[in-house]
Each structure stands twice: as C-alpha cells, then as structure tokens.
Design a protein around this motif. Sequence first.
Motif, PDB file in Angstrom:
ATOM      1  N   ASP A  82       0.718  -1.276   0.137  1.00  0.00           N
ATOM      2  CA  ASP A  82      -0.009   0.057  -0.039  1.00  0.00           C
ATOM      3  C   ASP A  82       0.974   1.248   0.078  1.00  0.00           C
ATOM      4  O   ASP A  82       1.770   1.427   0.836  1.00  0.00           O
ATOM      5  N   THR A  83       0.862   1.945  -0.833  1.00  0.00           N
ATOM      6  CA  THR A  83       1.442   3.504  -1.083  1.00  0.00           C
ATOM      7  C   THR A  83       0.707   4.500  -0.622  1.00  0.00           C
ATOM      8  O   THR A  83       1.138   5.501  -0.609  1.00  0.00           O
ATOM      9  N   GLY A  84      -0.508   4.182  -0.055  1.00  0.00           N
ATOM     10  CA  GLY A  84      -1.264   5.351   0.561  1.00  0.00           C
ATOM     11  C   GLY A  84      -2.258   5.944  -0.706  1.00  0.00           C
ATOM     12  O   GLY A  84      -3.346   6.444  -0.198  1.00  0.00           O
ATOM     13  N   HIS A  85      -1.638   5.765  -1.867  1.00  0.00           N
ATOM     14  CA  HIS A  85      -2.571   6.339  -2.975  1.00  0.00           C
ATOM     15  C   HIS A  85      -2.872   4.969  -3.834  1.00  0.00           C
ATOM     16  O   HIS A  85      -4.093   5.252  -4.552  1.00  0.00           O
ATOM     17  N   TYR A 414      10.967 -11.448   8.999  1.00  0.00           N
ATOM     18  CA  TYR A 414      11.065 -10.875   7.539  1.00  0.00           C
ATOM     19  C   TYR A 414       9.852  -9.673   7.786  1.00  0.00           C
ATOM     20  O   TYR A 414       8.811 -10.087   8.248  1.00  0.00           O
ATOM     21  N   GLY A 415      10.303  -8.693   7.350  1.00  0.00           N
ATOM     22  CA  GLY A 415       9.428  -7.601   7.182  1.00  0.00           C
ATOM     23  C   GLY A 415       8.585  -7.025   8.390  1.00  0.00           C
ATOM     24  O   GLY A 415       8.885  -6.925   9.268  1.00  0.00           O
ATOM     25  N   GLY A 416       7.263  -6.378   7.531  1.00  0.00           N
ATOM     26  CA  GLY A 416       6.294  -5.689   8.801  1.00  0.00           C
ATOM     27  C   GLY A 416       6.169  -4.136   8.063  1.00  0.00           C
ATOM     28  O   GLY A 416       6.548  -4.010   7.053  1.00  0.00           O
ATOM     29  N   ALA A 417       5.792  -3.547   9.128  1.00  0.00           N
ATOM     30  CA  ALA A 417       5.453  -1.920   8.780  1.00  0.00           C
ATOM     31  C   ALA A 417       5.512  -1.358  10.048  1.00  0.00           C
ATOM     32  O   ALA A 417       5.303  -1.962  11.191  1.00  0.00           O
ATOM     33  N   PHE A 418       5.871  -0.042   9.908  1.00  0.00           N
ATOM     34  CA  PHE A 418       5.727   0.885  11.104  1.00  0.00           C
ATOM     35  C   PHE A 418       5.229   2.318  10.304  1.00  0.00           C
ATOM     36  O   PHE A 418       5.401   2.692   9.200  1.00  0.00           O
ATOM     37  N   GLU A 419       4.960   3.226  11.513  1.00  0.00           N
ATOM     38  CA  GLU A 419       4.555   4.487  10.608  1.00  0.00           C
ATOM     39  C   GLU A 419       5.687   5.711  11.137  1.00  0.00           C
ATOM     40  O   GLU A 419       6.180   5.781  12.365  1.00  0.00           O
ATOM     41  N   GLU A 420       5.867   6.450  10.233  1.00  0.00           N
ATOM     42  CA  GLU A 420       6.894   7.629  10.359  1.00  0.00           C
ATOM     43  C   GLU A 420       6.276   8.794  10.096  1.00  0.00           C
ATOM     44  O   GLU A 420       6.021   8.936   8.874  1.00  0.00           O
ATOM     45  N   ASP A 421       6.025   9.575  10.889  1.00  0.00           N
ATOM     46  CA  ASP A 421       5.152  10.595  10.765  1.00  0.00           C
ATOM     47  C   ASP A 421       3.514  10.374  10.276  1.00  0.00           C
ATOM     48  O   ASP A 421       3.094   9.745  10.869  1.00  0.00           O
ATOM     49  N   ASP A 422       3.515  10.745   8.923  1.00  0.00           N
ATOM     50  CA  ASP A 422       2.085  10.439   8.439  1.00  0.00           C
ATOM     51  C   ASP A 422       2.336   9.452   7.347  1.00  0.00           C
ATOM     52  O   ASP A 422       1.419   9.119   6.712  1.00  0.00           O
ATOM     53  N   LYS A 423       3.549   8.764   7.387  1.00  0.00           N
ATOM     54  CA  LYS A 423       3.842   7.740   6.404  1.00  0.00           C
ATOM     55  C   LYS A 423       3.665   6.216   6.976  1.00  0.00           C
ATOM     56  O   LYS A 423       4.229   6.121   8.014  1.00  0.00           O
ATOM     57  N   SER A 451       9.621   4.784   2.135  1.00  0.00           N
ATOM     58  CA  SER A 451       9.181   5.928   2.363  1.00  0.00           C
ATOM     59  C   SER A 451       8.752   6.970   1.396  1.00  0.00           C
ATOM     60  O   SER A 451       7.896   7.550   1.461  1.00  0.00           O
ATOM     61  N   LYS A 452       9.694   6.968   0.427  1.00  0.00           N
ATOM     62  CA  LYS A 452       9.502   8.001  -0.603  1.00  0.00           C
ATOM     63  C   LYS A 452       8.098   7.542  -1.622  1.00  0.00           C
ATOM     64  O   LYS A 452       7.645   8.240  -2.367  1.00  0.00           O
ATOM     65  N   ASP A 453       7.667   6.148  -1.370  1.00  0.00           N
ATOM     66  CA  ASP A 453       6.674   5.857  -2.311  1.00  0.00           C
ATOM     67  C   ASP A 453       5.175   6.288  -1.623  1.00  0.00           C
ATOM     68  O   ASP A 453       4.272   6.348  -2.320  1.00  0.00           O
ATOM     69  N   TRP A 454       5.104   6.618  -0.317  1.00  0.00           N
ATOM     70  CA  TRP A 454       3.842   6.772   0.166  1.00  0.00           C
ATOM     71  C   TRP A 454       3.519   8.183  -0.095  1.00  0.00           C
ATOM     72  O   TRP A 454       3.961   9.421  -0.311  1.00  0.00           O
ATOM     73  N   GLN A 455       2.252   8.209  -0.704  1.00  0.00           N
ATOM     74  CA  GLN A 455       1.350   9.422  -1.342  1.00  0.00           C
ATOM     75  C   GLN A 455      -0.003   9.376  -0.814  1.00  0.00           C
ATOM     76  O   GLN A 455      -0.969   8.952  -1.455  1.00  0.00           O
ATOM     77  N   GLU A 456      -0.054   9.856   0.267  1.00  0.00           N
ATOM     78  CA  GLU A 456      -1.579  10.008   1.050  1.00  0.00           C
ATOM     79  C   GLU A 456      -2.246  10.798   0.142  1.00  0.00           C
ATOM     80  O   GLU A 456      -2.058  12.112  -0.261  1.00  0.00           O
ATOM     81  N   SER A 457      -3.545  10.422  -0.132  1.00  0.00           N
ATOM     82  CA  SER A 457      -4.418  10.915  -0.954  1.00  0.00           C
ATOM     83  C   SER A 457      -5.775  11.127  -0.416  1.00  0.00           C
ATOM     84  O   SER A 457      -6.319   9.997  -0.128  1.00  0.00           O
ATOM     85  N   ASP A 458      -6.349  12.174  -0.129  1.00  0.00           N
ATOM     86  CA  ASP A 458      -7.739  12.398   0.834  1.00  0.00           C
ATOM     87  C   ASP A 458      -8.866  12.925  -0.098  1.00  0.00           C
ATOM     88  O   ASP A 458      -9.875  13.021   0.398  1.00  0.00           O
ATOM     89  N   SER A 459      -8.365  13.230  -1.356  1.00  0.00           N
ATOM     90  CA  SER A 459      -9.629  13.976  -1.960  1.00  0.00           C
ATOM     91  C   SER A 459      -9.804  13.431  -3.472  1.00  0.00           C
ATOM     92  O   SER A 459      -8.952  12.979  -3.764  1.00  0.00           O
TER      93      SER A 459
END
Length: 551
Positions: A82-85, A414-423, A451-459
């Motif tokens: 999931d890239t957020g977008h 192996y792997g997993g995920a965490f949150e960094e700021d809003d990413k 982290s560079k892949d994250w593109q939060e899109s809300d609208s």
Amino acid sequence: MVKKKNKKGRGAEKTAQKMAKKSKKEEGMEDLEAMIAEFKQMDKKKTEFYEEKCTKPSPRCNLTVSVHPEKDELLFFGGEYDTGHKTYVYNDLFAYSIKKNEWTQQFVPNPPPRRCAHQAITLARDGGQMWVFGGEFASPTHSKFYHYKDLWVLGFKSKTWEQVNAPGGPSARSGHRMIGFKKQFLVFGGFHESSTNFVYFNDLHSFDLTAYQWSKLTPNGNGPSPRSACHLLPTSTGVLILGGYSKVKLKKDVDKGTAHDDMFLLEPETLPKEGPVIKWKWGKVKESGEKPSSRSSYGITPIGGNRAVMFGGVFDEDEDDEINSVFYNTMHCLDLSSFRWFPFKLRQGRTGKPGKKDKVDAVAGNGDEENAPENDCEESEIPETADKEKNLVWVPCGRMNPLIVAKGGYLYLYGGAFEEDDKQVTLNDLWSLNLKNPTTWNQVFESDDTSKDWQESDSSSSDEEGKADEACGAEDEECDSKQHPNVVLHESFDCYWARSSEHWLELMSDAADEDTPADKIREAAEDMARANYKLEKKEMKRKMEKEKTDS
C-alpha cells in the motif's frame, strides 16, 4: 453460556453471508471481480514450472512465510503493498535458501488468485505440501474488498497448484488463523469487511487431510470472543490461542478497536484411533510471569523445547480523536506448558550487520520496555554495571505484522511495517538470530526504502490528478519513471512483470476503448512494462559504467 456462544457464531456467519451478497451489488464490485478474472487469465499462460534467481521479494505486508518441511528453505507467498495512493496485491511465490543465502522466484502453473491476509501451512505429506486458505483482494484504491473462501494445495514434488473443492468449509474471510494437528488442520476466527460494514468470527473448522472434508467444530466450554489476527501455537496437549484484534461500530463512521490479550487452550476430549479429532473442549488459561504489555499485530512462533518467542507489535492509543501508535521491537518468551512469560534477552556481544535505525542498547532496551530481549528463554541477566558502550547489540526496528519462523536452531524475521510521521513504511528486510547463542541479530538483507513511495490522498481531485499522471507512457522519456514500479538490479523481466502487472494492466485499461478485447489490453500492458524495464536497465548499465570510469 455455550449455547449463547454458538448462537453468536451462527449470527456472525449469517451476517457475513448477507454482506457477501450485498458486496456483489455494490458499485465497482463487478470491476473488482473482472480484475481478478483478468489476473487468472494471465496466470493460465504459464503451463510449466520454472524458477529464476532473483532479489528478495518487493516490499509487502500480510503475506505468509512457511518453513519447507524437507529443505532448508523459507517460502513466501502473496501479500499486498500500500502506497497510501494505491494498493498492489500479489500471488507470487519466493523461496529463500538458507544454505545458499539466495532467493528464487518459483513460477508454478495454476496458482491461487492474488491475495493477502490469507493463511498458509506446510506439511510433510506426499513429498511436502503447502496449503492456502482464504484471504482478500483489495481494489487499487483500497476501498473495496473481495474475500476468498477457497482452499489450495501446492505439491512440492509435483510442482503444481490444485484447488480443493470441498463443501462445508468456513465462509469467506481474511485475518483468520490456521494450524496443523495430526491428520487435520484447523481454521479459527477472521473477519469479513465490505465498504459499509464488517463482522468478526470465532467459529472453528477442521479439514480432514485424508478424506478431504470440512467439518464445523463446536467445542464444549467458553472459547475466545470473535477476533482476527490471533495466534495458534501447538502444545503437548492441544492448541493454544492467544491475542488478536477486533473492533465494534459505536456509531456511523466511528469504530473502536480492541487488542485482545487473553489466552485459551483447545484440547481434544477424545483421541480417535484413526481420522481427525471431532470432539474438543475450550479452557481459559491463567498466565503468569512478566506478561508483555498490551499490543496487537506481533509475531510469535514455537522454537522447540515447548517454548515460543514473540517479537514486536503495536499499541494504538486514542487521544482526542487522534491515534498514537507505539511500535515495539522487544522480545518475550512463553513456556507452552506452564504458560509463564519472561523477557528474552540478548547476551553481551557486538557482531552482525546493523540496519538503519536499528541500534539499541542491550541494557537500556529501546525505550518501550524496561528490559531488552533475552537469550534462548533462560533468565540470565546482563549486569546493570555492564559497559554500555561495549555491549551494543543490533535489533530490528519496532514494527507491526513481522513474520517470524524458526528453522535449524535459528529464528528468522521478515518485514512488517511501522509509521513515520504520516507515512506507513513497509519493510522487506530479513534477519536471523542464533537461538543457541543469541548475542545479536544478523541482518541478512536490508530493507528497501519505501518511505518515498507514500502518497497520502484524501480528496477525489488528487485521485484524478494521480490517474492523469499515471497515464504517461513508459516510452515517453519526459515521464517520471518513479510513477511506475522500479526495476531491481539483476531482476529478470518475468520477475518484474509478476510483481508489477497490476499497475500496467490498470494503465492500459484506463487508456483503452471500452470494446478493446482483454487479450489486446494484456499484450499492450506487457509491451509497456517491457519498455519501462529496458529503459531502467539501460539507465542502470549507464550508471554502473560511469562508476567504473570514475573509479
């Protein structure tokens, strides 16, 4: 009490069935099913087994890792990124050779459709098997979900996938758990979600590995409440069920989640001479020792000696309509006989390869617990007077949904995920820990920087802008190649296509006319992917030659 539990379970199943029927009528669900059908057609093109050396799997969560029953291999299947977008879902199969320290991607004919949050177990039967049940397929916008209730088996000897069509199995779901027990395996819990509602399960099902038949079990006693993402561990007398997560709807668009920290023991009432166990009973377990703080989405696995090791997890705290998440990287050990917890502490030492943000102090820990990990479940302590500068160890960073297994005296993470700021940062690193002499973790493979892949899109407007940007073709040199999945060094085109095909198919589907045949869309998508692949490979070669010249 038992009747109330069973009645609640039947109600949950009925609700799930209604939701499944309703979800098919939801706007866009036909497109989702058409997308799955399109991927199935793509998979049919591969009719023979072959494998290729490759790099580690691309970053992803909610996949499965299994231990090969006859080889020193770890098997990775499916997952989502999931890239957020945008969300990508996979059905590729990777094998990691422990002895050779190398990855191969295995292309097996007739694989299960793409999925995540499924379950997989390996069994030493007929040359070795891997069984896969359930899971979900998410739309690219992660707004709609298709839940599976299919059952598949991969024969390691025959090198083929086979769908097992046995009636009477669990309803469609994801987030459930599965474990082998003698000549059967058990499926417990999970959830089903639509765009407007959700339901959690606490039903228990058995699959007879001899007769290839499903049975719904109704154990005596009071069992766990409905939940997903719990853990099933083998004990000397049965199966231990611990933890999990569920949520309830407080009002429209407002949910409350609960991280469960209770523990139950599922035991056979009688052991038949032949065939699967049919009569079971629930029992509540009284834990002791230094129980881990409340959390969910941790990894835990048996390590032999009737003990299990737990790593990581997340605790979400609601404060003024904001969720603050704490990600753990501490370890704990559970005695599967006495159900006693204690910290798993690393011994003094400073070996192994560090990773980004992974340095912690063997004495002080990582700030989220008073104690850092302990050696192979013994209670020896690192002296408080130890020289901290000389006793640094390396530990994987705090994360949720890490995958851990034990093989040959080593623990693998192996792997997993965490949150960094809003990413949200998705990991694909691999670590090992010697359980016989656990001085420090060894980072076998570093994680890609996602982290560079994250593109939060809300609208909706930003969605349209994203689609417009993605319409750019791969052969247009002015197009930013970062809009497309990156090519990894030494990666073959088949490997690249297997993990990025969804992206290219969507691009071509958006650009094509409504009457364009599906096979023509596939061909155009593959041509576009190949063009991007060649372009990036050419750029990689140019950079490598420049580096040689400069040096």
